[in-house]
Design an enzyme around this catalytic site. Structure first.
Site, PDB file in Angstrom:
ATOM      1  N   LYS A  25       0.985  -2.640   8.904  1.00  0.00           N
ATOM      2  CA  LYS A  25       2.261  -1.876   9.035  1.00  0.00           C
ATOM      3  C   LYS A  25       3.358  -2.485   9.843  1.00  0.00           C
ATOM      4  O   LYS A  25       3.565  -2.990  10.708  1.00  0.00           O
ATOM      5  CB  LYS A  25       1.675  -0.695  10.174  1.00  0.00           C
ATOM      6  CG  LYS A  25       2.807   0.220  10.370  1.00  0.00           C
ATOM      7  CD  LYS A  25       2.089   1.334  11.173  1.00  0.00           C
ATOM      8  CE  LYS A  25       3.287   2.525  11.289  1.00  0.00           C
ATOM      9  NZ  LYS A  25       3.068   3.600  12.024  1.00  0.00           N
ATOM     10  N   THR A  36       6.374  -0.215   6.296  1.00  0.00           N
ATOM     11  CA  THR A  36       5.812  -0.503   5.249  1.00  0.00           C
ATOM     12  C   THR A  36       4.676  -0.840   5.412  1.00  0.00           C
ATOM     13  O   THR A  36       4.437  -1.524   6.355  1.00  0.00           O
ATOM     14  CB  THR A  36       6.779  -1.502   4.417  1.00  0.00           C
ATOM     15  OG1 THR A  36       8.334  -1.032   4.164  1.00  0.00           O
ATOM     16  CG2 THR A  36       6.201  -1.808   3.099  1.00  0.00           C
ATOM     17  N   VAL A  37       3.462  -0.466   4.615  1.00  0.00           N
ATOM     18  CA  VAL A  37       2.161  -0.864   4.715  1.00  0.00           C
ATOM     19  C   VAL A  37       1.731  -1.883   3.728  1.00  0.00           C
ATOM     20  O   VAL A  37       1.901  -1.519   2.311  1.00  0.00           O
ATOM     21  CB  VAL A  37       1.442   0.271   4.881  1.00  0.00           C
ATOM     22  CG1 VAL A  37      -0.006  -0.296   5.247  1.00  0.00           C
ATOM     23  CG2 VAL A  37       1.585   1.253   6.056  1.00  0.00           C
ATOM     24  N   ASN A  74      10.149   5.800   5.927  1.00  0.00           N
ATOM     25  CA  ASN A  74      11.443   5.573   6.183  1.00  0.00           C
ATOM     26  C   ASN A  74      11.372   4.527   7.349  1.00  0.00           C
ATOM     27  O   ASN A  74      12.533   3.756   7.482  1.00  0.00           O
ATOM     28  CB  ASN A  74      12.136   6.985   6.674  1.00  0.00           C
ATOM     29  CG  ASN A  74      12.704   7.742   5.739  1.00  0.00           C
ATOM     30  OD1 ASN A  74      13.058   7.258   4.612  1.00  0.00           O
ATOM     31  ND2 ASN A  74      12.585   9.044   5.754  1.00  0.00           N
ATOM     32  N   PHE A  75      10.551   4.506   8.194  1.00  0.00           N
ATOM     33  CA  PHE A  75      10.507   3.493   9.165  1.00  0.00           C
ATOM     34  C   PHE A  75       9.502   2.614   9.327  1.00  0.00           C
ATOM     35  O   PHE A  75       9.222   1.666  10.360  1.00  0.00           O
ATOM     36  CB  PHE A  75      10.456   4.368  10.654  1.00  0.00           C
ATOM     37  CG  PHE A  75      11.534   5.009  11.039  1.00  0.00           C
ATOM     38  CD1 PHE A  75      12.519   4.178  11.833  1.00  0.00           C
ATOM     39  CD2 PHE A  75      11.878   6.381  10.801  1.00  0.00           C
ATOM     40  CE1 PHE A  75      13.782   4.832  12.015  1.00  0.00           C
ATOM     41  CE2 PHE A  75      12.942   7.060  11.052  1.00  0.00           C
ATOM     42  CZ  PHE A  75      13.980   6.298  11.664  1.00  0.00           C
ATOM     43  N   ASP A 116       1.283  14.799  14.143  1.00  0.00           N
ATOM     44  CA  ASP A 116       1.650  14.560  12.898  1.00  0.00           C
ATOM     45  C   ASP A 116       0.270  14.692  11.987  1.00  0.00           C
ATOM     46  O   ASP A 116       0.278  13.847  11.110  1.00  0.00           O
ATOM     47  CB  ASP A 116       2.356  13.527  12.846  1.00  0.00           C
ATOM     48  CG  ASP A 116       3.026  13.280  11.403  1.00  0.00           C
ATOM     49  OD1 ASP A 116       3.466  14.473  10.921  1.00  0.00           O
ATOM     50  OD2 ASP A 116       3.688  12.155  10.781  1.00  0.00           O
ATOM     51  N   ILE A 163       0.847  -1.128   0.025  1.00  0.00           N
ATOM     52  CA  ILE A 163      -0.093   0.056  -0.001  1.00  0.00           C
ATOM     53  C   ILE A 163       0.766   1.327   0.077  1.00  0.00           C
ATOM     54  O   ILE A 163       0.627   2.171  -0.712  1.00  0.00           O
ATOM     55  CB  ILE A 163      -0.870  -0.230   1.182  1.00  0.00           C
ATOM     56  CG1 ILE A 163      -1.981  -1.187   1.023  1.00  0.00           C
ATOM     57  CG2 ILE A 163      -1.700   1.141   1.267  1.00  0.00           C
ATOM     58  CD1 ILE A 163      -2.777  -1.188   2.478  1.00  0.00           C
ATOM     59  N   GLY A 164       1.878   1.231   0.739  1.00  0.00           N
ATOM     60  CA  GLY A 164       2.859   2.346   0.936  1.00  0.00           C
ATOM     61  C   GLY A 164       3.888   1.985   1.733  1.00  0.00           C
ATOM     62  O   GLY A 164       4.196   0.849   2.260  1.00  0.00           O
TER      63      GLY A 164
END
EC number: 2.7.11.1
Length: 518
Positions: A225, A205-206, A202-203, A354, A198-199
């Site tokens: 995640k 991956t999904v 930096n820390f 955020d 999905i995306g």
């Protein structure tokens, strides 16, 4: 006597004694001047005799060279010609002028790909060198969190209730079949099959996974995640020798456990759900990474969070697919749900830190939402979920934060200035940025339309610190109630609205009162 002789026969100016120079310097200069004048007289006389024009030869100006001077007065300021041993002011190495993270010309396919656009960052940790320069989910500074003990000892940590063998190695985590556990159901592992990425950041991956046995329709599709570990933690053998390793491990562990504990405690329709985890130790231990290092000393084991899945993607991609043309009612509805989510967080003493368009996920497409307007589901169903709690923090009453974190386009001036700040007000500042962006199809502190080269050269942080923003699309709309929220959030902290004031504004309250899920 000719005109040149009359000039040289004028009374000489008295010579003044100068502090710090040798007494003979004036005599040497005067002697050199007389010698030059004598030679010049001879040349001028010869010229005058041949041409008859006394104006053809100009006077010669002599400048002393101070050969015998051993030292000059210390300059008051540094210049390029100052002695090399003078100390200069330190050079600021922490510039926030970071390249633009997005482009309006991006195609939707590019936005939905695994590689995400570069994003501007405010972080006190440098991004790992071996990762792409995307947004950093920064770890809080040690001023807000305590470090772990200098030594890693198995006696200091909590033993997990169950340790699944299938997740004990990183290699097994990369398989298409994923094993995980629902919260508080550690005795029944479930299997999911990987569908697609999905995306990536930096820390983390999904990835999208589907439940293999289809026993629970609500868990048919989940977003996993997967945590990425910094480069400093790649060599576990340094654990007893490297202070940097211990500090990085402590910050990562504090951030991870804080995010998991906060997500586990949240229950709101407009906030992403933590459904489970690949290893129960991550939610049952206070120091899960240290515990796991003892069991698997060769490498840090994977951490996979099982989250609720929002099929329509993030709000930024959806807005850009529409070329920024959103109907007023749609902006009002989406922003109201975001306010409800943030209000719930603040009421539970949690700050997000955020908030931005990319972290607002859509459960339905804009076309689907439009089709719901005339049906009962419109008021009974939420359309967004607030995600990415990597920078969240549970705070005490009147507690001030010190960690400089977030994404530069959305951070408040006090964060940029590095002063203690109220996390609640930093969140409401970001809400103002989000609403402005939905109205104007641009970020408030981007260079203005048709800006000059000089205006474009100014850093975003410079415009934020000066509160340098203005209306363009809505400049002629004097009665727009949504403008009131932006104008009272993108302002100084002592004048900035709280989340309750935003909620009570007509722009939000009129919609919130009609929703039955809140």
């Amino acid at each position: 006597m000719d005109e040149y002789s009359s000039i040289y026969s004028q009374p000489k100016t008295p010579r003044l004694k100068q502090e710090g120079f040798p007494d003979s310097i004036g005599d040497q200069h005067e002697k050199a001047l007389i010698d030059e004048n004598g030679e010049e007289d001879k040349k001028m006389a010869s010229t005058e005799g041949t041409t008859g024009d006394s104006r053809s030869t100009p006077l010669t100006v002599s400048i002393p060279t101070f050969e015998n001077v051993q030292a000059l007065p210390t300059p008051m300021t540094y210049t390029p010609l100052s002695p090399g041993n003078l100390s200069m002011s330190p050079i600021d190495q922490s510039s926030l002028n970071i390249p633009k993270r997005r482009s309006h010309a991006r195609l939707l396919d590019d936005m939905l790909s695994v590689t995400q656009p570069n994003q501007r960052v405010v972080s006190e940790l440098i991004a790992p060198a071996n990762l792409s320069p995307q947004r950093v989910v920064s770890l809080p500074t040690v001023t807000e969190e305590a470090l772990v003990n200098d030594s890693v000892d198995s006696d200091n940590y909590t033993k997990e209730p169950y340790f699944p063998e299938s997740s004990s190695s990183t290699e097994k985590c990369d398989d298409d079949i994923f094993q995980g556990f629902l919260l508080d159901h550690w005795d029944r592992p479930l299997l999911w099959k990987k569908v697609r990425p999905i995306g990536s950041g930096n820390f983390s991956t999904v990835l999208l996974y589907e439940l293999m046995d289809q026993s629970n329709p609500k868990l048919k599709q989940v977003a996993v995640k997967r945590l990425k570990y910094p480069e400093e933690l790649s060599n576990v053998e340094q654990i007893n020798t490297s202070l940097r390793y211990k500090e990085t491990l402590s910050r990562l562990e504090n951030s991870l456990t804080r995010e998991l504990q906060v997500l586990k405690s949240l229950n709101h329709p407009c906030i992403v759900k933590l459904l489970g985890i690949n290893n129960p130790i991550f939610v049952t231990s206070k120091k899960p990474l240290c515990d796991l290092i003892i069991k698997t000393p060769r490498a840090l084991p994977p951490c996979d969070m099982i989250m609720s899945y929002c099929p329509a993607g993030d709000l930024l991609a959806a807005v850009m697919a529409r070329n920024g043309r959103l109907e007023a009612w749609l902006i009002q509805r989406i922003f109201t749900e975001v306010v409800l989510a943030v209000k719930y967080l603040h009421e539970n003493s949690i700050i997000h830190r955020d908030l931005k368009l990319e972290n607002i996920l859509l459960k339905y497409s804009f076309d689907d939402i439009n089709s719901f307007r005339d049906s009962p589901i419109y008021c009974k169903q939420n359309f967004i979920e607030l995600a990415d709690f990597g920078l969240c923090k549970k705070i005490e009453n009147n507690e001030m934060c010190t960690a400089r974190c977030g994404s530069e386009d959305y951070v408040s001036p006090e964060i940029l200035m590095g002063v203690p700040y109220d996390g609640h007000l930093s969140d409401t500042w970001a809400l103002g940025v989000i609403l402005y962006s939905l109205f104007e199809d641009r970020l408030p502190f981007d260079p203005p339309p048709n800006a000059s080269a000089r205006q474009r050269s100014r850093a975003t942080s410079h415009r934020i610190a000066r509160f340098d923003w203005r209306w363009y699309r809505l400049s002629d709309y004097k009665t727009n109630v949504g403008k009131q929220i932006v104008e009272n959030t993108l302002t100084r902290k002592n004048q900035r609205w709280s989340i309750n004031e935003i909620y009570e504004s007509p722009f939000v309250k009129t919609i919130a009162d009609t929703l039955s899920f809140s």
